[in-house]
Design a protein around this motif. Structure first.
Motif, PDB file in Angstrom:
ATOM      1  N   GLY A   1      24.527  54.862  31.179  1.00 59.11           N
ATOM      2  CA  GLY A   1      25.132  56.087  31.685  1.00 59.11           C
ATOM      3  C   GLY A   1      26.106  55.934  32.832  1.00 59.11           C
ATOM      4  O   GLY A   1      26.638  56.926  33.323  1.00 59.11           O
ATOM      5  N   GLY A   2      26.390  54.724  33.277  1.00 63.09           N
ATOM      6  CA  GLY A   2      27.327  54.525  34.377  1.00 63.09           C
ATOM      7  C   GLY A   2      28.686  54.058  33.890  1.00 63.09           C
ATOM      8  O   GLY A   2      28.925  53.905  32.693  1.00 63.09           O
ATOM      9  N   LYS A   3      29.599  53.836  34.831  1.00 58.67           N
ATOM     10  CA  LYS A   3      30.917  53.287  34.524  1.00 58.67           C
ATOM     11  C   LYS A   3      31.117  52.046  35.379  1.00 58.67           C
ATOM     12  O   LYS A   3      30.726  52.017  36.555  1.00 58.67           O
ATOM     13  N   CYS A   4      31.705  51.030  34.787  1.00 54.82           N
ATOM     14  CA  CYS A   4      31.882  49.778  35.522  1.00 54.82           C
ATOM     15  C   CYS A   4      33.194  49.132  35.115  1.00 54.82           C
ATOM     16  O   CYS A   4      33.516  49.038  33.924  1.00 54.82           O
ATOM     17  N   GLN A   5      33.990  48.716  36.110  1.00 55.35           N
ATOM     18  CA  GLN A   5      35.248  48.035  35.835  1.00 55.35           C
ATOM     19  C   GLN A   5      35.393  46.837  36.757  1.00 55.35           C
ATOM     20  O   GLN A   5      34.759  46.749  37.806  1.00 55.35           O
ATOM     21  N   GLN A   6      36.233  45.911  36.321  1.00 55.98           N
ATOM     22  CA  GLN A   6      36.492  44.709  37.110  1.00 55.98           C
ATOM     23  C   GLN A   6      37.983  44.648  37.439  1.00 55.98           C
ATOM     24  O   GLN A   6      38.818  44.847  36.558  1.00 55.98           O
ATOM     25  N   ILE A   7      38.317  44.397  38.712  1.00 58.06           N
ATOM     26  CA  ILE A   7      39.710  44.292  39.119  1.00 58.06           C
ATOM     27  C   ILE A   7      39.910  42.972  39.863  1.00 58.06           C
ATOM     28  O   ILE A   7      38.969  42.358  40.338  1.00 58.06           O
ATOM     29  N   GLY A   8      41.167  42.549  39.948  1.00 53.63           N
ATOM     30  CA  GLY A   8      41.492  41.307  40.647  1.00 53.63           C
ATOM     31  C   GLY A   8      42.468  40.479  39.844  1.00 53.63           C
ATOM     32  O   GLY A   8      42.057  39.670  39.017  1.00 53.63           O
ATOM     33  N   ASP A   9      43.757  40.696  40.086  1.00 50.95           N
ATOM     34  CA  ASP A   9      44.788  40.000  39.312  1.00 50.95           C
ATOM     35  C   ASP A   9      45.112  38.615  39.859  1.00 50.95           C
ATOM     36  O   ASP A   9      45.922  37.899  39.290  1.00 50.95           O
ATOM     37  N   ALA A  10      44.529  38.277  41.006  1.00 51.93           N
ATOM     38  CA  ALA A  10      44.860  36.995  41.635  1.00 51.93           C
ATOM     39  C   ALA A  10      43.998  35.864  41.099  1.00 51.93           C
ATOM     40  O   ALA A  10      43.782  34.856  41.742  1.00 51.93           O
ATOM     41  N   ILE A  11      43.492  36.035  39.895  1.00 51.65           N
ATOM     42  CA  ILE A  11      42.587  35.043  39.304  1.00 51.65           C
ATOM     43  C   ILE A  11      43.266  34.390  38.099  1.00 51.65           C
ATOM     44  O   ILE A  11      43.740  35.061  37.190  1.00 51.65           O
ATOM     45  N   HIS A  12      43.307  33.056  38.113  1.00 52.70           N
ATOM     46  CA  HIS A  12      43.903  32.288  37.017  1.00 52.70           C
ATOM     47  C   HIS A  12      42.787  31.701  36.154  1.00 52.70           C
ATOM     48  O   HIS A  12      41.868  31.071  36.669  1.00 52.70           O
ATOM     49  N   THR A  13      42.849  31.903  34.832  1.00 53.13           N
ATOM     50  CA  THR A  13      41.801  31.405  33.946  1.00 53.13           C
ATOM     51  C   THR A  13      42.117  29.981  33.488  1.00 53.13           C
ATOM     52  O   THR A  13      43.279  29.568  33.436  1.00 53.13           O
ATOM     53  N   PHE A  14      41.052  29.240  33.140  1.00 55.34           N
ATOM     54  CA  PHE A  14      41.205  27.865  32.695  1.00 55.34           C
ATOM     55  C   PHE A  14      41.360  27.752  31.182  1.00 55.34           C
ATOM     56  O   PHE A  14      41.574  26.667  30.657  1.00 55.34           O
ATOM     57  N   SER A  15      41.199  28.863  30.481  1.00 55.63           N
ATOM     58  CA  SER A  15      41.439  28.885  29.037  1.00 55.63           C
ATOM     59  C   SER A  15      41.688  30.325  28.637  1.00 55.63           C
ATOM     60  O   SER A  15      41.642  31.232  29.463  1.00 55.63           O
ATOM     61  N   ASP A  16      41.952  30.556  27.354  1.00 55.27           N
ATOM     62  CA  ASP A  16      42.228  31.902  26.867  1.00 55.27           C
ATOM     63  C   ASP A  16      40.958  32.727  26.642  1.00 55.27           C
ATOM     64  O   ASP A  16      41.026  33.902  26.316  1.00 55.27           O
ATOM     65  N   HIS A  17      39.802  32.095  26.799  1.00 55.17           N
ATOM     66  CA  HIS A  17      38.542  32.803  26.574  1.00 55.17           C
ATOM     67  C   HIS A  17      38.329  33.857  27.654  1.00 55.17           C
ATOM     68  O   HIS A  17      38.622  33.639  28.821  1.00 55.17           O
ATOM     69  N   ASP A  18      37.797  35.022  27.247  1.00 52.37           N
ATOM     70  CA  ASP A  18      37.602  36.131  28.183  1.00 52.37           C
ATOM     71  C   ASP A  18      36.692  35.765  29.350  1.00 52.37           C
ATOM     72  O   ASP A  18      36.830  36.292  30.456  1.00 52.37           O
ATOM     73  N   LEU A  19      35.740  34.860  29.109  1.00 53.09           N
ATOM     74  CA  LEU A  19      34.763  34.516  30.145  1.00 53.09           C
ATOM     75  C   LEU A  19      34.964  33.109  30.690  1.00 53.09           C
ATOM     76  O   LEU A  19      34.041  32.513  31.244  1.00 53.09           O
ATOM     77  N   ALA A  20      36.176  32.570  30.543  1.00 54.01           N
ATOM     78  CA  ALA A  20      36.470  31.247  31.092  1.00 54.01           C
ATOM     79  C   ALA A  20      36.455  31.305  32.611  1.00 54.01           C
ATOM     80  O   ALA A  20      36.730  32.341  33.214  1.00 54.01           O
ATOM     81  N   ALA A  21      36.122  30.178  33.248  1.00 53.35           N
ATOM     82  CA  ALA A  21      36.112  30.112  34.711  1.00 53.35           C
ATOM     83  C   ALA A  21      37.490  30.486  35.258  1.00 53.35           C
ATOM     84  O   ALA A  21      38.521  30.203  34.643  1.00 53.35           O
ATOM     85  N   ARG A  22      37.508  31.142  36.432  1.00 55.28           N
ATOM     86  CA  ARG A  22      38.759  31.631  37.014  1.00 55.28           C
ATOM     87  C   ARG A  22      38.883  31.128  38.444  1.00 55.28           C
ATOM     88  O   ARG A  22      37.895  31.032  39.168  1.00 55.28           O
ATOM     89  N   ILE A  23      40.113  30.854  38.862  1.00 51.47           N
ATOM     90  CA  ILE A  23      40.372  30.385  40.215  1.00 51.47           C
ATOM     91  C   ILE A  23      41.584  31.122  40.763  1.00 51.47           C
ATOM     92  O   ILE A  23      42.502  31.500  40.004  1.00 51.47           O
TER      93      ILE A  23
END
Length: 557
Positions: A524-546
Motif C-alpha cells: 500500500g505504499g509508494k517507493c522510488q529511487q533517485i540519484g543520477d550520479a551513479i554509473h553502472t558496471f553493466s546493463d543489468h538493472d541491479l548491477a553495482a553502481r559507482i
C-alpha cells in the motif's frame, strides 16, 4: 494493505486447520510425492542410511511446521547440505561409516542448538552479510559436487577412490564401463526429469516428475529382477560358466534402497565423543552456516511467491529449523532446511497454511511404516538421476550466464567461490569469495571506515513523505543497519531512496533495495529511487553502481 485483503488472509492454527484442511491435505500429499524420493536420495548421497532423510522429512513436517515463523515453506533434507554432511561423515568416521554417521548426528544436534541461539538473538538478518555472487557460487559448487558424485551411481559404476577432481576425470570411464540395466534406469530417469515439465498433456503434467522416475524405476527394477543377484548381459553367460565373471556386469539387491522392515529399528542416536575435535566443530559450523543461509534465503523467496504476501518471521523460522535439526539429530535424521522446490510446489498446489507441511510429514510417516517394501524396491540409480538433475539446476549454464549479465566483477567472484569450494572445502571457499569481494571494493576506492559502517539518514519531509538519503558506500558488509531501518518504516507512506550522494552501491544492496521497493508498494505504499550520479558496471538493472568522476568532484566541492 487494504482491509479486504487483510480479511481474505488465511487463518492459522486450529482455525486454519478446520477451514483449509482439504486444500492443505491435498497439497501435503503432492509434496510428499516429491519429498519421498528426494529425501531418500539426499540421505544416501550424504553417506547416511536412506531412513535418515525420511526421519528428517517427518520431523520437518510434523514438528517444525508447528513452531516455525513461516506459512507455506516446507522443511526437510535438501541437496545443499549433501556436501557438508558427507564431509562430516567421512572426516569423523575415518573409514567407519556407522561411526561417522553417529558423530555427524551429534554435530547436527549442536548445529541445531546454535541455530536456536541465532534466532533467539535476532540474527536472522545476518544472511544479508553474504554477497549474492558468493552465495550463488557456493550453490553452483555444491551442484557440481553432487553431479560428480552421483553420475557414477546413475550409470552403475564405481570410481576409484580419490579426490573430487579424480572423480570428475573418471566420469568418461564410468560411461564407457556402465552397467547396462542400471544405466538404463538412471538415464531414463534423468531424461524424464528434463522433459516431463515440457509435456502439453494437462493431466500428466500435473504429476510430479520425481514420482514418475521412481515408479518407472521400480517397474524396470522388477523387470530386471534386481532383487536377485544375476548377470545382466546374456553373452556374458559363457564367461560366468568358464569362471571369468566381470564384477561390473552383476546386478542385484545392492542396487536397491536398503531399508529395514521395522520402522523403530531405523532410529540411531548421536555419539558426542568427538565433540572436542576440530573436525567436529568444522562440521557444526558448516551445517549451521549453510543450513541457516539456505533456509533464510528460501523463506524470503517463498514469501515473494505467496499469493497473500505474508511476511515470515525470519528469527522465529531459523529457531524452528534449529529445533527440528536438534530433534532429527537425536533420533537419526539428517540436517534439514526450508526447501525451495517443495515449498514452491506447495504454493502451486494451493496450500493455505503450515498444516500442508504437517500433512506432508504425516503421510511420509504412515507410508514408511505401512509400505517399507515399496521403498526397498526403488533402484539407487533412479534416485541418483533425481540428484544429478538437482545438481544441474544449481550449476546450470543459465546460472553462469545470469551472473555474468549482472557484471564481470560479480562473475569473477562467482567463479572464485566455485573454484575455492571445489579445491578446498565449503567454508574456506566461501571465505575466499568474501575476501575477494572486499579486495574489489577497496580497489574501487571504498573508504576503510566504510567497509563495516554505513552512513545514511531518514527524514520525514512531510506528513506522508519519507526521504532515505545514503552517503558514501552501501555494500554487503555494512548495510544491515540500513536494512533494519527500512524494514521498520511505517506502511502506506511515500518513500524516496536518494542515492545522489552515494559513492558505491553493490549488487547485494541493490537487489535488497529492489525487493524492498516492490514489497513496500505491494503493502500500500509508494517507493522510488533517485540519484543520477551513479554509473553502472553493466546493463543489468541491479548491477553495482559507482559515482561518476564528475559527480564526485561536485559532491566534494
Amino acid at each position: 494493505m487494504n482491509n479486504s485483503s487483510i480479511q481474505s488472509m488465511p487463518e492459522t492454527g486450529i482455525a486454519g486447520l478446520k477451514k483449509y484442511w482439504h486444500e492443505d491435505l491435498m497439497s501435503g500429499f503432492l509434496v510428499f510425492l516429491i519429498a519421498l524420493p528426494l529425501s531418500l536420495g539426499i540421505a544416501m548421497a550424504s553417506g547416511l542410511p536412506p531412513m535418515a532423510g525420511i526421519l528428517s522429512a517427518i520431523v520437518g513436517g510434523m514438528f517444525v511446521s508447528r513452531i516455525n515463523g513461516s506459512f507455506v515453506t516446507i522443511a526437510g533434507p535438501a541437496a545443499g547440505l549433501i556436501v557438508v554432511i558427507l564431509d562430516a561423515v567421512q572426516s569423523m568416521g575415518a573409514g567407519d561409516p556407522v561411526a561417522g554417521y553417529r558423530y555427524t548426528l551429534a554435530a547436527i544436534v549442536v548445529a541445531g542448538l546454535l541455530q536456536i541461539c541465532l534466532g533467539f538473538f535476532k540474527a536472522g538478518t545476518l544472511s544479508s552479510f553474504f554477497p549474492t555472487s558468493v552465495v550463488h557460487g557456493m550453490l553452483a559448487a555444491i551442484g557440481i559436487i553432487i553431479i560428480t558424485k552421483q553420475i557414477h551411481v546413475m550409470v552403475g559404476a564405481t570410481p576409484d577412490p580419490g579426490s573430487l577432481f579424480s572423480s570428475m576425470a573418471q566420469i568418461p570411464h564410468s560411461f564407457m564401463s556402465m552397467n547396462g540395466e542400471i544405466a538404463l534406469i538412471g538415464i531414463t530417469g534423468l531424461l524424464i526429469m528434463i522433459f516431463w515439465s515440457k509435456l502439453q498433456q494437462p493431466i500428466l503434467s500435473k504429476i510430479p516428475a520425481p514420482i514418475i522416475v521412481v515408479i518407472l524405476g521400480i517397474g524396470l527394477g522388477l523387470y530386471f529382477d534386481l532383487e536377485h543377484m544375476h548377470i545382466y548381459h546374456i553373452p556374458h553367460q559363457l564367461d560366468m560358466l568358464t569362471g571369468h565373471l566381470v564384477h561390473g556386469d552383476q546386478v542385484g539387491p545392492k542396487y536397491l534402497v536398503a531399508i529395514s522392515d521395522h520402522f523403530i529399528s531405523s532410529f540411531y542416536f548421536p555419539d558426542f565423543s568427538k565433540a572436542l575435535t576440530i573436525e567436529f566443530w568444522e562440521a557444526v559450523v558448516s551445517i549451521c552456516l549453510v543450513g541457516s543461509l539456505e533456509s533464510l534465503l528460501t523463506t524470503v523467496a517463498v514469501d515473494k511467491l505467496d499469493p497473500y504476501k505474508r511476511r515470515s518471521d525470519l528469527d522465529k523460522d531459523i529457531m524452528g529449523i534449529g529445533a527440528g535439526n536438534t530433534l532429527a539429530g537425536l533420533i537419526g535424521g539428517t540436517a534439514m532446511i526450508s526447501e525451495v522446490v517443495r515449498s514452491s510446489a506447495n504454493i502451486n498446489n494451493g496450500a493455505k497454511t503450515g498444516w500442508a507441511n504437517f500433512f506432508h510429514g504425516l503421510i511420509m510417516l504412515l507410508f514408511v511404516v505401512l509400505f517399507p517394501q515399496v521403498i526397498h524396491s526403488i533402484p539407487l540409480s533412479a534416485l541418483a538421476a533425481l540428484l544429478v538433475y538437482t545438481g544441474f539446476k544449481l550449476a546450470s549454464p543459465s546460472e553462469f550466464a545470469r551472473v555474468l549479465q549482472v557484471g564481470t566483477e560479480q562473475f569473477f567472484m562467482f567463479i572464485v567461490t566455485i573454484i575455492g569450494v571445489l579445491a578446498t572445502d565449503l567454508l574456506v571457499g566461501v571465505a575466499i569469495g568474501i575476501l575477494v569481494k572486499f579486495v574489489v571494493h577497496i580497489a574501487r576506492g571504498v573508504w576503510w571506515k566504510n567497509l563495516f559502517k554505513i552512513y545514511f539518514s531518514i527524514n520525514e519531509a512531510e506528513k506522508d513523505k519519507i526521504i532515505v538519503r545514503l552517503d558514501g558506500s552501501a555494500i554487503f558488509s555494512n548495510f544491515l543497519p540500513l536494512k533494519k531501518a527500512l524494514d521498520v518504516l511505517p506502511a502506506g507512506k511515500n518513500v524516496t531512496l536518494d542515492l545522489s550522494n552515494a559513492y558505491l552501491v553493490d549488487h547485494t544492496v541493490l537487489e535488497y533495495l529492489h525487493d524492498f521497493m516492490h514489497d513496500y508498494a505491494s503493502h500500500g505504499g509508494k517507493c522510488q529511487q533517485i540519484g543520477d550520479a551513479i554509473h553502472t558496471f553493466s546493463d543489468h538493472d541491479l548491477a553495482a553502481r559507482i559515482m561518476t568522476h564528475d559527480a564526485r568532484k561536485k559532491t566534494h566541492a
